[in-house]
Structure formats: structure tokens, C-alpha cells
Design a protein around this motif. Structure first.
Motif, PDB file in Angstrom:
ATOM      1  N   LEU A  99       0.808  -1.115  -0.033  1.00 19.58           N
ATOM      2  CA  LEU A  99       0.015  -0.177   0.205  1.00 19.58           C
ATOM      3  C   LEU A  99       0.781   1.186   0.014  1.00 19.58           C
ATOM      4  CD1 LEU A  99      -2.717  -1.236   2.521  1.00 19.58           C
ATOM      5  CD2 LEU A  99      -3.142  -0.702   0.064  1.00 19.58           C
ATOM      6  N   SER A 100       1.968   1.165   0.667  1.00 18.48           N
ATOM      7  CA  SER A 100       3.009   2.450   0.724  1.00 18.48           C
ATOM      8  C   SER A 100       3.880   2.490  -0.777  1.00 18.48           C
ATOM      9  CB  SER A 100       3.918   2.301   1.923  1.00 18.48           C
ATOM     10  OG  SER A 100       3.093   2.597   2.922  1.00 18.48           O
ATOM     11  N   GLY A 101       3.717   1.425  -1.486  1.00 25.62           N
ATOM     12  CA  GLY A 101       4.661   1.530  -2.624  1.00 25.62           C
ATOM     13  C   GLY A 101       4.478   2.822  -3.453  1.00 25.62           C
ATOM     14  N   SER A 102       3.153   3.165  -3.824  1.00 23.16           N
ATOM     15  CA  SER A 102       2.717   4.453  -4.648  1.00 23.16           C
ATOM     16  C   SER A 102       3.287   5.700  -3.596  1.00 23.16           C
ATOM     17  CB  SER A 102       1.364   4.272  -5.160  1.00 23.16           C
ATOM     18  OG  SER A 102       0.589   4.312  -4.151  1.00 23.16           O
ATOM     19  N   LEU A 103       2.945   5.655  -2.475  1.00 20.99           N
ATOM     20  CA  LEU A 103       3.180   6.936  -1.819  1.00 20.99           C
ATOM     21  C   LEU A 103       4.801   7.039  -1.627  1.00 20.99           C
ATOM     22  CD1 LEU A 103       0.892   6.116   1.384  1.00 20.99           C
ATOM     23  CD2 LEU A 103       0.558   7.386  -0.881  1.00 20.99           C
ATOM     24  N   PHE A 104       5.626   6.038  -1.763  1.00 21.60           N
ATOM     25  CA  PHE A 104       7.217   6.250  -1.656  1.00 21.60           C
ATOM     26  C   PHE A 104       7.309   6.810  -2.926  1.00 21.60           C
ATOM     27  CE2 PHE A 104      11.366   4.639  -2.598  1.00 21.60           C
ATOM     28  CZ  PHE A 104      12.081   5.369  -1.548  1.00 21.60           C
ATOM     29  N   GLY A 105       6.947   6.373  -4.172  1.00 21.47           N
ATOM     30  CA  GLY A 105       7.188   6.574  -5.380  1.00 21.47           C
ATOM     31  C   GLY A 105       6.852   8.379  -5.714  1.00 21.47           C
ATOM     32  N   MET A 106       5.470   8.653  -4.964  1.00 20.19           N
ATOM     33  CA  MET A 106       5.104  10.086  -5.061  1.00 20.19           C
ATOM     34  C   MET A 106       5.958  10.804  -4.188  1.00 20.19           C
ATOM     35  SD  MET A 106       1.114   8.845  -4.601  1.00 20.19           S
ATOM     36  CE  MET A 106       0.334  10.588  -4.402  1.00 20.19           C
ATOM     37  N   ALA A 107       6.525  10.404  -3.475  1.00 19.67           N
ATOM     38  CA  ALA A 107       7.453  11.469  -2.582  1.00 19.67           C
ATOM     39  C   ALA A 107       8.837  11.548  -3.335  1.00 19.67           C
ATOM     40  CB  ALA A 107       7.609  10.607  -0.935  1.00 19.67           C
ATOM     41  N   ILE A 108       9.400  10.625  -3.988  1.00 20.09           N
ATOM     42  CA  ILE A 108      10.395  10.743  -4.648  1.00 20.09           C
ATOM     43  C   ILE A 108      10.241  11.579  -5.712  1.00 20.09           C
ATOM     44  CG2 ILE A 108      12.419   9.365  -5.813  1.00 20.09           C
ATOM     45  CD1 ILE A 108      12.348   9.252  -2.734  1.00 20.09           C
ATOM     46  N   GLY A 109       9.220  11.369  -6.333  1.00 18.93           N
ATOM     47  CA  GLY A 109       8.817  12.012  -7.785  1.00 18.93           C
ATOM     48  C   GLY A 109       8.683  13.701  -7.471  1.00 18.93           C
ATOM     49  N   SER A 110       7.885  13.982  -6.430  1.00 22.69           N
ATOM     50  CA  SER A 110       7.692  15.290  -5.790  1.00 22.69           C
ATOM     51  C   SER A 110       9.055  16.034  -5.718  1.00 22.69           C
ATOM     52  CB  SER A 110       6.706  15.329  -4.594  1.00 22.69           C
ATOM     53  OG  SER A 110       5.519  14.806  -5.139  1.00 22.69           O
TER      54      SER A 110
ATOM     55  N   GLY B 218       5.467   9.013 -11.360  1.00 23.14           N
ATOM     56  CA  GLY B 218       4.797   9.663 -12.359  1.00 23.14           C
ATOM     57  C   GLY B 218       3.942  10.796 -11.580  1.00 23.14           C
ATOM     58  N   ILE B 219       3.225  10.005 -10.724  1.00 19.39           N
ATOM     59  CA  ILE B 219       2.085  10.750 -10.096  1.00 19.39           C
ATOM     60  C   ILE B 219       2.735  11.984  -9.260  1.00 19.39           C
ATOM     61  CG2 ILE B 219       0.263  10.679  -8.348  1.00 19.39           C
ATOM     62  CD1 ILE B 219      -0.181   7.815  -9.511  1.00 19.39           C
ATOM     63  N   GLY B 220       3.719  11.630  -8.216  1.00 17.20           N
ATOM     64  CA  GLY B 220       4.363  12.672  -7.438  1.00 17.20           C
ATOM     65  C   GLY B 220       4.945  13.631  -8.357  1.00 17.20           C
ATOM     66  N   GLY B 221       5.537  13.717  -9.605  1.00 19.27           N
ATOM     67  CA  GLY B 221       6.247  14.443 -10.389  1.00 19.27           C
ATOM     68  C   GLY B 221       5.156  15.348 -10.846  1.00 19.27           C
ATOM     69  N   MET B 222       4.067  14.799 -11.271  1.00 21.41           N
ATOM     70  CA  MET B 222       2.991  15.530 -12.109  1.00 21.41           C
ATOM     71  C   MET B 222       2.000  16.580 -11.144  1.00 21.41           C
ATOM     72  SD  MET B 222       0.241  14.295 -14.900  1.00 21.41           S
ATOM     73  CE  MET B 222      -0.906  13.327 -13.838  1.00 21.41           C
ATOM     74  N   MET B 223       1.816  16.005  -9.927  1.00 20.09           N
ATOM     75  CA  MET B 223       0.712  16.742  -8.933  1.00 20.09           C
ATOM     76  C   MET B 223       1.172  18.167  -8.527  1.00 20.09           C
ATOM     77  SD  MET B 223      -1.113  13.920  -6.809  1.00 20.09           S
ATOM     78  CE  MET B 223      -2.379  15.185  -6.047  1.00 20.09           C
ATOM     79  N   ALA B 224       2.431  18.255  -8.155  1.00 18.13           N
ATOM     80  CA  ALA B 224       2.971  19.439  -7.662  1.00 18.13           C
ATOM     81  C   ALA B 224       3.142  20.430  -8.847  1.00 18.13           C
ATOM     82  CB  ALA B 224       4.329  19.350  -6.635  1.00 18.13           C
ATOM     83  N   ASN B 225       3.544  19.795  -9.954  1.00 17.37           N
ATOM     84  CA  ASN B 225       3.933  20.648 -11.083  1.00 17.37           C
ATOM     85  C   ASN B 225       2.482  21.288 -11.767  1.00 17.37           C
ATOM     86  OD1 ASN B 225       4.888  21.673 -13.676  1.00 17.37           O
ATOM     87  ND2 ASN B 225       4.229  19.697 -14.637  1.00 17.37           N
TER      88      ASN B 225
ATOM     89  N   GLY C 273       6.535  21.211  -4.765  1.00 10.41           N
ATOM     90  CA  GLY C 273       6.963  19.875  -4.935  1.00 10.41           C
ATOM     91  C   GLY C 273       7.732  19.157  -3.701  1.00 10.41           C
ATOM     92  N   TRP C 274       8.564  20.029  -3.038  1.00 14.59           N
ATOM     93  CA  TRP C 274       9.112  19.416  -1.979  1.00 14.59           C
ATOM     94  C   TRP C 274       8.264  19.457  -0.782  1.00 14.59           C
ATOM     95  CZ3 TRP C 274      14.595  22.716  -1.597  1.00 14.59           C
ATOM     96  CH2 TRP C 274      15.302  22.165  -2.671  1.00 14.59           C
ATOM     97  N   MET C 275       7.267  20.345  -0.642  1.00 12.27           N
ATOM     98  CA  MET C 275       6.337  20.128   0.372  1.00 12.27           C
ATOM     99  C   MET C 275       5.628  18.857   0.198  1.00 12.27           C
ATOM    100  SD  MET C 275       2.696  22.390   1.110  1.00 12.27           S
ATOM    101  CE  MET C 275       1.874  21.315  -0.180  1.00 12.27           C
TER     102      MET C 275
END
Length: 453
Positions: free
Chosen positions: A71-82, A131-138, A394-396
Motif C-alpha cells: 500500500l505504501s509503494g505508490s506513496l514512496f514513489g510519489m514522494a521521490i517524484g515530488s 509519475g504521479i508525484g512528479g505531476m501533481m505538484a507541477n 514539490g518539496w512540500m
């Protein structure tokens, strides 16, 4: 002729001030809507796993502690992407980064279908999360830049509603799809939607006007005038000359200096702390509620219903915050919402065993936590200038999600140890209270960002 000359010598600050003081044009509204649809996709792609988790756990024989990692896999990816991918938007543009991140989402979703074990599920969920993390803050920065001063907080709050809308749609689709076709069907649907979104963004998503005027990439004047024409703003004959000092030069070093130096540093720290603790509580509830209620009641549909209810509450929370932000300060609303969310978690833990009441409280819980997330999205752009905005936001989001990664994992170990599920909700009221204190700090100071606070 005089009017034309006067229009042609306007500087970037004058152009942006004119755009932001005017009523939002159809082009601006369409751009914000496209960004909303992109974040709906993000919510769908993340929400899929919460609804698929009970069947995945059963079919792959995954224990609760290992399921926490899935369940945390996508959250970790989102953090790194952001943290590491979103800042690229300040150097290469909002549009190119969005297209690259959508491509990454397509790849991650498609490869999830091939995962034979929990380990590979985690790997491909991390890829999707990047991908999700890199896109959302942008996209958050893009919405802030294309909104008028009068409607910015409202527009961003509506944009934030896209995430719970997507998660809610995932729940409605999961109810008939998973029992009949299995959990793989959800990821097939997610892959198809991501491909459609990629094609739509390539055709319709514009570049940021702030970026074009600030960074001056190839064909900047042509691209600026094309956008100005769509917003009914007089075009430029030429981009005005500018003198670039070492201090003003847009570089990674100066962007980092703005985000991490006084007077912005104190507000940056408050954003990181408050947002991190809020999303830790949010993702605990949104990833574990369907599985917890399914395991406790033995009814998979009850868990899905509860998950849908919480996400519907999240949609309402964003729109309520957007409506209130028309009349009240976003920073004041954020402070109040966080403490109300802490109270909702306490109440939910107390009424957990009374299912009809718990469903109603879970709806309110969704209203408050997602409303608070909308609050952080609305406040963050007002703290940073355009050259550092994507990086700051993005950092936030990245720091917040990096902390939130631990929430589902910790809960998995707590439940595996035999703890009562309702007690976990009581525990998560504490970080929400601390987040409220951090929001108080945001009330005590503002910076000279180009967006109104």
C-alpha cells in the motif's frame, strides 16, 4: 499607434499582473479544468490499490505487515517524484514534465499487471507513484499561475478535489469489476485512462506563461503571444530587454536559496511539518479503511462502501473549502480545518463498532482531511515566487509523502500485533493536532511572492 507601442513595451511583471487582475478567460478555465482531470487520474491510480488490496491479500497470501509495504509503494514513489522530478519543471517547463510523468504512469500501471509477487507489486507501484508525484505538484503550480488573484485559492481548492474524485471513481468501478473480473481488471482500466490522459495533455495542455516569460525558451515570444491571444490580452511586439544579475539568474542554487533561506525558511518548515503529518493521517485512513472493515465484518462490499464514503466526503471538503475561500483567508481556514479533523479521528475511533454511525463520521473525516489538503495546496503557492514555485510545492508534497509512506506500514505492523483497529484512529489524532499548530505559524508571516497570500 500609441496604444500599440505602449502595449509592446510591457514587462513580464506587468503582463502577469494584467492577466491576474482580469476576469478569468475561457482559456484559463479550460487549462485549470485539464489540470483537474489530470489529478482525477492521479486519485484513480492511487485509489485502485486500496480497493484491490483485500483480494490481492487473499490471492497472494500476503500478511498485514507486507500488505502495508504494498500500500505504501505508490506513496514512496510519489514522494521521490515530488522531491526530485517536480523541480525539473522550473528548468524545462510545466508541459514537458507533465507529459513525461504521464508516460511514466502508463508504464507503471501496465507493468503492474505482470506482477507475480508482492515484491514486484511494490516495484511497479513505486514507478507509478514517481509519475504521479512528479505531476501533481507541477500541475498545482500551473493552476496557481493561470488563475486570477481573486479566484486563485478557490481554483486550487477545486483542483485538489480531483484526487478524491478519482479515488471515489475507483471505488465505484471496483464494486462491480473486482468481484466479476478480479483485481487485474482495475489496473487494465487505469492503464487505458492514463493513455487517454497522455494523448489529451499532449493536444491541449499549454505551457506556463510565468515560465515562458521568466525562462525565455525557444520561440518564447511566439508562444507567449499565442497564449495572450487566447486570454484576450494584447500581444507583445518583442520581449522586453532584461538585465540578469547573478542573484536574479534562475539556477538550482538560487531556487534552493529562496526555499530554504529566511524569511521563507520558517514558512517552508511549517509547510513541511503540517502537510507531512496531515497526509500521514490521510493515507492511513484511505489505504486501510476498506481492508480493516472487510476483515472486521467479513463483508468486502462494506469496506468498499466505507472507502467510497470517505472519498466522497473528500470531494465535498475541497468544494466547501473553495466556497469558503471566496470570503475567508485560506490560512485561517486551514488552521481551523486541521483541528476539526483531529476531533473527527477521535470520534471515529469511539464509534467504530457502530457501523451506520461510523460511515457518517467517516464521511465527515473525509471532508475535513481533504479540505485541509486543499488548504495546503492553496497556501503553498503564495509563499514562493514563480521561479521557485514548482520546487517549493514539490518539496512540500514530496516531504509530506515521504513521511506518509511510514503510516500504512506502521499500521500494518500494529494490526499484525493484534491491536484493536479503532485505537489506531485515536493515535492519528495527535499528528493532526501538531499539524494545526504548524498551520498557526503560516498565519504569522508572509513573503513577497508574486501571488497574493
Amino acid at each position: 499607434m500609441t496604444a500599440t507601442i505602449n502595449q509592446s513595451v510591457r514587462g513580464p511583471e506587468q503582463i502577469l499582473a494584467e492577466v491576474r487582475s482580469n476576469k478569468m478567460s475561457k482559456f484559463q478555465i479550460v487549462t485549470v479544468t485539464i489540470a483537474l482531470l489530470m489529478v482525477v487520474l492521479d486519485g484513480f491510480e492511487v485509489g485502485i490499490m486500496a480497493f484491490a488490496a483485500p483480494q490481492i491479500q487473499e490471492q497472494l497470501g500476503i500478511s498485514p505487515d507486507i500488505l502495508g509495504y504494498v500500500l505504501s509503494g505508490s506513496l514512496f514513489g510519489m514522494a521521490i517524484g515530488s522531491i526530485f522530478l517536480t523541480p525539473l519543471a522550473d528548468r524545462f517547463g510545466r508541459r514537458p514534465l507533465t507529459l513525461a510523468m504521464l508516460t511514466l504512469i502508463v508504464v507503471g500501471m501496465a507493468l503492474t499487471l505482470t506482477a507475480p509477487t508482492a515484491l514486484w507489486l511494490i516495484v511497479w507501484r513505486i514507478v507509478t507513484g514517481l509519475g504521479i508525484g512528479g505531476m501533481m505538484a507541477n500541475l498545482n503550480a500551473l493552476v496557481a499561475e493561470y488563475s486570477s488573484d481573486k479566484r486563485r485559492t478557490t481554483a486550487i481548492a477545486i483542483y485538489a478535489a480531483g484526487y478524491p474524485i478519482g479515488a471515489t471513481v475507483a471505488g465505484f468501478i471496483a464494486r462491480p469489476l473486482i468481484p466479476q473480473f478480479g483485481w487485474h481488471s482495475m489496473f487494465i482500466a487505469g492503464t487505458i485512462l492514463a493513455v487517454v490522459a497522455l494523448i489529451g495533455a499532449f493536444a491541449l495542455l499549454p505551457e506556463s506563461l510565468d515560465y515562458l516569460l521568466g525562462r525565455r525558451p525557444n520561440r518564447a515570444l511566439e508562444r507567449v503571444n499565442k497564449i495572450l491571444g487566447k486570454m484576450n490580452v494584447a500581444p507583445l511586439d518583442a520581449l522586453p530587454e532584461r538585465t540578469i544579475t547573478e542573484e536574479d539568474r534562475v539556477s538550482t542554487k538560487n531556487i534552493i536559496r529562496e526555499v530554504l533561506s529566511p524569511p521563507t525558511l520558517r514558512l517552508t518548515m511549517a509547510l513541511w511539518l503540517g502537510y507531512a503529518l496531515l497526509v500521514a493521517a490521510y493515507y492511513f485512513a484511505n489505504t486501510w479503511i476498506p481492508t480493516i472493515l472487510t476483515n472486521v465484518s467479513g463483508d468486502p462490499q462494506l469496506g468498499t462502501t466505507m472507502g467510497i464514503g470517505a472519498n466522497l466526503g473528500g470531494v465535498l471538503g475541497c468544494f466547501v473549502f473553495a466556497a469558503l475561500a471566496i470570503r475567508f483567508s485560506g490560512r485561517h481556514l486551514l488552521f481551523i480545518t486541521l483541528f476539526a479533523a483531529a476531533a473527527a479521528y477521535i470520534i471515529f475511533g469511539m464509534v467504530f463498532s457502530i457501523i451506520p454511525v461510523a460511515i457518517m463520521v467517516g464521511f465527515v473525516l473525509g471532508v475535513l482531511t481533504t479540505g485541509a489538503i486543499a488548504g495546503f495546496y492553496a497556501v503553498a503557492p503564495t509563499i514562493y515566487s514563480s521561479k521557485a514555485r514548482a520546487t517549493g510545492i514539490g518539496w512540500m508534497i514530496g516531504i509530506g509523502r515521504l513521511v506518509s509512506v511510514a503510516a500504512p506500514i506502521i499500521v500494518g505492523y500494529i494490526l499484525a500485533a493484534g491491536a484493536e483497529p479503532e485505537k489506531v484512529f485515536l493515535y492519528f489524532a495527535i499528528p493532526l493536532m501538531i499539524a494545526g499548530v504548524a498551520a498557526l505559524t503560516l498565519l504569522l508571516g508572509r513573503t513577497k511572492a508574486t501571488l497574493a497570500g
